[in-house]
Design a protein around this motif. Structure first.
Motif, mmCIF file in Angstrom:
data_model
loop_
_atom_site.group_PDB
_atom_site.id
_atom_site.type_symbol
_atom_site.label_atom_id
_atom_site.label_comp_id
_atom_site.label_asym_id
_atom_site.label_seq_id
_atom_site.Cartn_x
_atom_site.Cartn_y
_atom_site.Cartn_z
ATOM 1 N N GLY A 21 0.809 -1.214 0.000
ATOM 2 C CA GLY A 21 0.000 0.000 0.000
ATOM 3 C C GLY A 21 0.840 1.260 0.000
ATOM 4 N N SER A 22 1.916 1.269 0.793
ATOM 5 C CA SER A 22 2.773 2.459 0.825
ATOM 6 C C SER A 22 3.451 2.666 -0.522
ATOM 7 C CB SER A 22 3.812 2.346 1.943
ATOM 8 O OG SER A 22 4.733 1.298 1.695
ATOM 9 N N ALA A 23 3.814 1.586 -1.187
ATOM 10 C CA ALA A 23 4.466 1.700 -2.496
ATOM 11 C C ALA A 23 3.531 2.273 -3.549
ATOM 12 C CB ALA A 23 4.982 0.339 -2.945
ATOM 13 N N GLU A 24 2.228 2.104 -3.352
ATOM 14 C CA GLU A 24 1.261 2.578 -4.339
ATOM 15 C C GLU A 24 0.820 4.012 -4.093
ATOM 16 O OE1 GLU A 24 -1.815 -0.358 -4.305
ATOM 17 O OE2 GLU A 24 -0.734 -1.687 -5.688
ATOM 18 N N GLN A 25 1.269 4.625 -3.002
ATOM 19 C CA GLN A 25 0.908 6.017 -2.754
ATOM 20 C C GLN A 25 1.519 6.912 -3.828
ATOM 21 O OE1 GLN A 25 1.955 7.157 1.246
ATOM 22 N NE2 GLN A 25 1.056 5.306 2.122
ATOM 23 N N ALA A 26 0.757 7.919 -4.250
ATOM 24 C CA ALA A 26 1.198 8.774 -5.350
ATOM 25 C C ALA A 26 2.531 9.453 -5.052
ATOM 26 C CB ALA A 26 0.121 9.828 -5.636
ATOM 27 N N ARG A 27 2.728 9.917 -3.836
ATOM 28 C CA ARG A 27 3.971 10.614 -3.511
ATOM 29 C C ARG A 27 5.158 9.658 -3.515
ATOM 30 N NH1 ARG A 27 2.250 12.302 2.610
ATOM 31 N NH2 ARG A 27 4.473 12.362 3.128
ATOM 32 N N THR A 28 4.926 8.407 -3.080
ATOM 33 C CA THR A 28 6.004 7.418 -3.117
ATOM 34 C C THR A 28 6.361 7.075 -4.554
ATOM 35 O OG1 THR A 28 5.156 6.490 -1.055
ATOM 36 C CG2 THR A 28 6.738 5.151 -2.283
ATOM 37 N N ARG A 29 5.348 6.887 -5.378
ATOM 38 C CA ARG A 29 5.592 6.574 -6.790
ATOM 39 C C ARG A 29 6.362 7.702 -7.461
ATOM 40 N NH1 ARG A 29 2.280 2.255 -8.955
ATOM 41 N NH2 ARG A 29 2.809 3.094 -10.994
ATOM 42 N N ALA A 30 6.010 8.935 -7.134
ATOM 43 C CA ALA A 30 6.702 10.079 -7.736
ATOM 44 C C ALA A 30 8.164 10.113 -7.305
ATOM 45 C CB ALA A 30 6.007 11.380 -7.351
ATOM 46 N N GLN A 31 8.422 9.828 -6.025
ATOM 47 C CA GLN A 31 9.794 9.838 -5.524
ATOM 48 C C GLN A 31 10.638 8.762 -6.195
ATOM 49 O OE1 GLN A 31 10.553 8.461 -1.476
ATOM 50 N NE2 GLN A 31 11.979 10.166 -1.165
ATOM 51 N N ILE A 32 10.089 7.558 -6.288
ATOM 52 C CA ILE A 32 10.870 6.466 -6.867
ATOM 53 C C ILE A 32 11.033 6.660 -8.374
ATOM 54 C CG2 ILE A 32 10.966 3.968 -7.207
ATOM 55 C CD1 ILE A 32 9.555 3.659 -4.545
ATOM 56 N N GLY A 43 4.380 -8.048 -4.998
ATOM 57 C CA GLY A 43 3.361 -8.030 -6.039
ATOM 58 C C GLY A 43 3.795 -7.440 -7.357
ATOM 59 N N GLY A 44 5.076 -7.090 -7.484
ATOM 60 C CA GLY A 44 5.627 -6.711 -8.778
ATOM 61 C C GLY A 44 5.393 -5.284 -9.230
ATOM 62 N N LEU A 45 4.986 -4.406 -8.321
ATOM 63 C CA LEU A 45 4.694 -3.028 -8.719
ATOM 64 C C LEU A 45 5.888 -2.369 -9.402
ATOM 65 C CD1 LEU A 45 2.726 -0.589 -8.568
ATOM 66 C CD2 LEU A 45 3.825 0.012 -6.406
ATOM 67 N N TRP A 46 7.069 -2.475 -8.778
ATOM 68 C CA TRP A 46 8.237 -1.801 -9.348
ATOM 69 C C TRP A 46 8.865 -2.594 -10.481
ATOM 70 C CZ3 TRP A 46 7.458 2.802 -8.456
ATOM 71 C CH2 TRP A 46 6.939 3.234 -7.247
ATOM 72 N N ASP A 79 17.312 10.493 0.325
ATOM 73 C CA ASP A 79 16.172 11.143 0.962
ATOM 74 C C ASP A 79 15.356 10.168 1.800
ATOM 75 O OD1 ASP A 79 16.789 13.562 -0.301
ATOM 76 O OD2 ASP A 79 15.683 12.967 -2.111
ATOM 77 N N PRO A 80 14.621 10.690 2.797
ATOM 78 C CA PRO A 80 13.671 9.843 3.509
ATOM 79 C C PRO A 80 12.581 9.355 2.554
ATOM 80 C CG PRO A 80 14.007 11.933 4.659
ATOM 81 C CD PRO A 80 14.651 12.067 3.312
ATOM 82 N N LEU A 81 12.055 8.173 2.817
ATOM 83 C CA LEU A 81 10.940 7.676 2.024
ATOM 84 C C LEU A 81 9.760 8.626 2.164
ATOM 85 C CD1 LEU A 81 9.484 5.414 0.389
ATOM 86 C CD2 LEU A 81 8.827 4.437 2.606
ATOM 87 N N ASP A 82 9.208 9.052 1.046
ATOM 88 C CA ASP A 82 8.070 9.968 1.055
ATOM 89 C C ASP A 82 6.787 9.143 1.018
ATOM 90 O OD1 ASP A 82 6.409 12.117 0.965
ATOM 91 O OD2 ASP A 82 7.094 12.880 -0.964
ATOM 92 N N ALA A 83 6.300 8.775 2.198
ATOM 93 C CA ALA A 83 5.102 7.933 2.279
ATOM 94 C C ALA A 83 4.425 8.126 3.626
ATOM 95 C CB ALA A 83 5.467 6.456 2.089
ATOM 96 N N GLU A 84 3.120 7.888 3.636
ATOM 97 C CA GLU A 84 2.368 7.848 4.896
ATOM 98 C C GLU A 84 2.589 6.470 5.509
ATOM 99 O OE1 GLU A 84 -0.197 10.016 6.088
ATOM 100 O OE2 GLU A 84 -0.014 11.571 4.560
ATOM 101 N N LEU A 85 3.196 6.435 6.694
ATOM 102 C CA LEU A 85 3.521 5.170 7.334
ATOM 103 C C LEU A 85 2.915 5.119 8.729
ATOM 104 C CD1 LEU A 85 7.317 4.934 6.417
ATOM 105 C CD2 LEU A 85 5.448 3.642 5.376
ATOM 106 N N PRO A 86 2.630 3.902 9.241
ATOM 107 C CA PRO A 86 2.153 3.778 10.614
ATOM 108 C C PRO A 86 3.177 4.334 11.600
ATOM 109 C CG PRO A 86 1.938 1.699 9.420
ATOM 110 C CD PRO A 86 2.743 2.603 8.561
ATOM 111 N N ARG A 87 2.697 4.859 12.725
ATOM 112 C CA ARG A 87 3.597 5.438 13.714
ATOM 113 C C ARG A 87 4.632 4.420 14.197
ATOM 114 N NH1 ARG A 87 0.945 8.693 18.561
ATOM 115 N NH2 ARG A 87 0.294 9.903 16.727
#
Length: 204
Positions: free
Chosen positions: A18-29, A54-57, A180-188
């Motif tokens: 789910g974090s890999a599919e976030q728009a900001r994460t995709r843009a960063q990668i 799941g092969g996203l990247w 850079d830090p990973l640009d994603a919404e992550l659990p605390r």
């Protein structure tokens, strides 16, 4: 860890997907991929997605013009990856195998780009050392490795992470640069000991 991942995929609990599919994460990668491709034209050469899930990247790299192999130990994840590649209309070779034994899995060699979206930082030290040996064995002389790692810490079932020193010990003969830090919404829980960072490794 492989048993845990098999269970998590079986029950459908895969927050890293789910974090890999976030728009900001995709843009960063995608921006990181742009830098690796800068000044070159496709086809870019062989790429290896370590712990591809799941092969996203894997699919994204294939879309961009890389000759991609994805390797993962979880059959269900690989089924998802093959379906994703088929739906995207791209060709990716997916291999079931352990990233600590890439040569035994017959993934191939001469990879110019290798990607680790957080597979290695959850392994024990001996396993990480095995990954380092295997990556060096299958990578091209001018290879680049992009790896994501949490800083070391105790996070329950989540990966305990790796410091830059741990990464340097895992990959002797490579130059490690913290990005850079990973640009994603992550659990605390995932960030309680610090933010995960990308690292870029090149062969010395």
């Amino acid at each position: 860890m492989s048993v845990i991942y098999k269970i998590l995929y079986q029950v459908g609990f895969t927050p890293w997907e789910g974090s890999a599919e976030q728009a900001r994460t995709r843009a960063q990668i995608s921006a990181m991929f742009d830098r690796e491709e800068n000044g070159r034209k496709p086809p870019y050469g062989p790429a290896l997605d370590l712990g591809c899930g799941g092969g996203l990247w894997s699919v994204e790299l294939a879309r961009r013009g890389w000759e991609v192999t994805g390797v993962d130990i979880v059959p269900k994840a690989l089924r998802t990856a093959r379906e994703r590649a088929s739906e995207a209309g791209v060709e990716v070779r997916f291999v079931q195998g352990d990233i600590t034994a890439l040569r035994a899995a017959e993934v191939g060699s001469g990879f110019r780009l290798l990607l680790d979206f957080g597979a290695v930082h959850g392994l024990k030290e001996a396993q990480r050392e095995a990954v380092g040996r295997e990556v060096s064995a299958v990578a091209a002389a001018d290879a680049t490795l992009l790896t994501l790692a949490f800083p070391p810490g105790r996070r329950g079932p989540l990966p305990r992470g790796m410091s830059q020193a741990d990464i340097e010990a895992t990959y002797p003969g490579w130059t490690v640069t913290k990005g850079d830090p990973l640009d994603a919404e992550l659990p605390r829980l995932a960030t309680k000991d610090g933010d995960p960072h990308w690292y870029r490794l090149t062969r010395e």
